[in-house]
Write a protein that holds these residues in place. Structure first.
Motif, short mmCIF file in Angstrom:
data_model
loop_
_atom_site.label_atom_id
_atom_site.label_comp_id
_atom_site.label_asym_id
_atom_site.label_seq_id
_atom_site.Cartn_x
_atom_site.Cartn_y
_atom_site.Cartn_z
N LYS A 158 20.14 51.52 29.23
CA LYS A 158 20.22 50.72 28.00
C LYS A 158 21.25 51.38 27.08
O LYS A 158 21.32 52.61 27.01
CB LYS A 158 18.87 50.69 27.28
CG LYS A 158 17.70 50.30 28.15
CD LYS A 158 17.52 48.81 28.18
CE LYS A 158 16.22 48.44 28.91
NZ LYS A 158 16.15 47.01 29.17
N VAL A 159 22.02 50.57 26.36
CA VAL A 159 23.11 51.11 25.53
C VAL A 159 22.84 50.85 24.05
O VAL A 159 22.59 49.72 23.64
CB VAL A 159 24.46 50.47 25.91
CG1 VAL A 159 25.58 51.03 25.03
CG2 VAL A 159 24.78 50.71 27.38
N MET A 160 22.91 51.94 23.27
CA MET A 160 22.79 51.82 21.82
C MET A 160 24.05 52.41 21.19
O MET A 160 24.40 53.56 21.44
CB MET A 160 21.55 52.56 21.31
CG MET A 160 20.26 51.95 21.82
SD MET A 160 18.81 52.84 21.23
CE MET A 160 18.92 52.50 19.48
N ILE A 161 24.74 51.60 20.41
CA ILE A 161 25.95 52.03 19.71
C ILE A 161 25.56 52.44 18.29
O ILE A 161 24.82 51.72 17.62
CB ILE A 161 26.99 50.89 19.64
CG1 ILE A 161 27.47 50.48 21.04
CG2 ILE A 161 28.16 51.26 18.74
CD1 ILE A 161 28.45 51.41 21.70
N VAL A 162 26.06 53.60 17.85
CA VAL A 162 25.85 54.00 16.45
C VAL A 162 27.23 54.13 15.80
O VAL A 162 28.18 54.59 16.42
CB VAL A 162 25.06 55.32 16.32
CG1 VAL A 162 23.61 55.12 16.72
CG2 VAL A 162 25.68 56.44 17.12
N THR A 163 27.32 53.69 14.56
CA THR A 163 28.63 53.64 13.90
C THR A 163 28.49 53.78 12.40
O THR A 163 27.44 53.48 11.83
CB THR A 163 29.34 52.32 14.24
OG1 THR A 163 30.62 52.30 13.60
CG2 THR A 163 28.54 51.11 13.76
N THR A 164 29.57 54.23 11.77
CA THR A 164 29.63 54.22 10.30
C THR A 164 30.31 52.95 9.83
O THR A 164 30.38 52.67 8.64
CB THR A 164 30.44 55.43 9.77
OG1 THR A 164 31.67 55.50 10.49
CG2 THR A 164 29.69 56.72 9.93
#
Length: 201
Positions: A77-83
């Motif tokens: 499963k892919v979780m992207i974190v970003t500002t």
């Protein structure tokens, strides 16, 4: 036990995330890395349940890693974190069928809960980003215009872009001029900035 890989280029943030997740009885951080290339290597090696990927990393971006995972049909499963709350980035993430897309200023509890929920088959998106899903702004740039702007963003001169793409100077200038016009920009630098902010390059 949910096996997690964390890929984040900021060492302090990566260390903090890893430490906090290790307090959770049902989560195990199997690897933590600082760039996209290493992320791809450990994901293939460890076969984690969830990978938490920073969107902008050296080498390969989090989105490119997500696309590789989908192309090879890995179960992770892919979780992207970003500002960055950029609609273009969010759309690319949705196109890559990521399970989570979270802003870094969310509380850690939200990330932990999101990891559990994506394991249950849910999709998690930060509330501040959800509205952007309904404002799909189409990229007006052609593939070549995107390439030329991306290389300009990397600091290449017109001559270097010509050599890299095997194009004449006039052709590269035409692509730059067309991109500037389509984006309503006044200069090459402004066109690059607009395209980058929208997640088109």
């Amino acid at each position: 036990m949910i096996r997690v890989v964390i890929a984040e280029d900021q060492q302090m943030l990566r260390g903090a995330l890893t430490s906090l997740l290790r307090f959770e009885p049902d989560i195990e951080v199997v690897a933590e890395v600082s760039d996209g290339k290493k992320a791809w290597e450990v994901i293939r090696s460890y076969q984690p349940d969830v990978c938490v990927l920073d969107i902008e990393m050296p080498g390969i971006s989090g989105l490119e890693v997500a696309e590789k995972i989908r192309d090879e049909q890995l179960p992770c499963k892919v979780m992207i974190v970003t500002t960055f709350a950029r609609p273009g980035y969010l759309q690319k993430a949705m196109d890559a069928q990521v399970e989570g897309y979270l802003l870094k200023d969310e509380p850690i509890d939200f990330l932990i809960e999101s990891i559990r929920k994506v394991m249950e088959g849910q999709r998690m998106i930060s509330t501040d980003l959800a509205a952007a899903l309904f404002i799909r702004e189409e990229n007006p740039l052609s593939k070549r215009e995107v390439e030329v702007l991306r290389l300009a963003n990397e600091g290449m001169t017109t001559n270097t872009i010509c050599k890299t793409l095997f194009l004449t100077k006039g052709t590269v200038r035409n692509y730059l001029s067309s991109a500037i016009q389509k984006l309503g920009a006044e200069s090459r630098q402004q066109a690059v900035k607009i395209a980058e902010e929208k997640g088109w390059i």
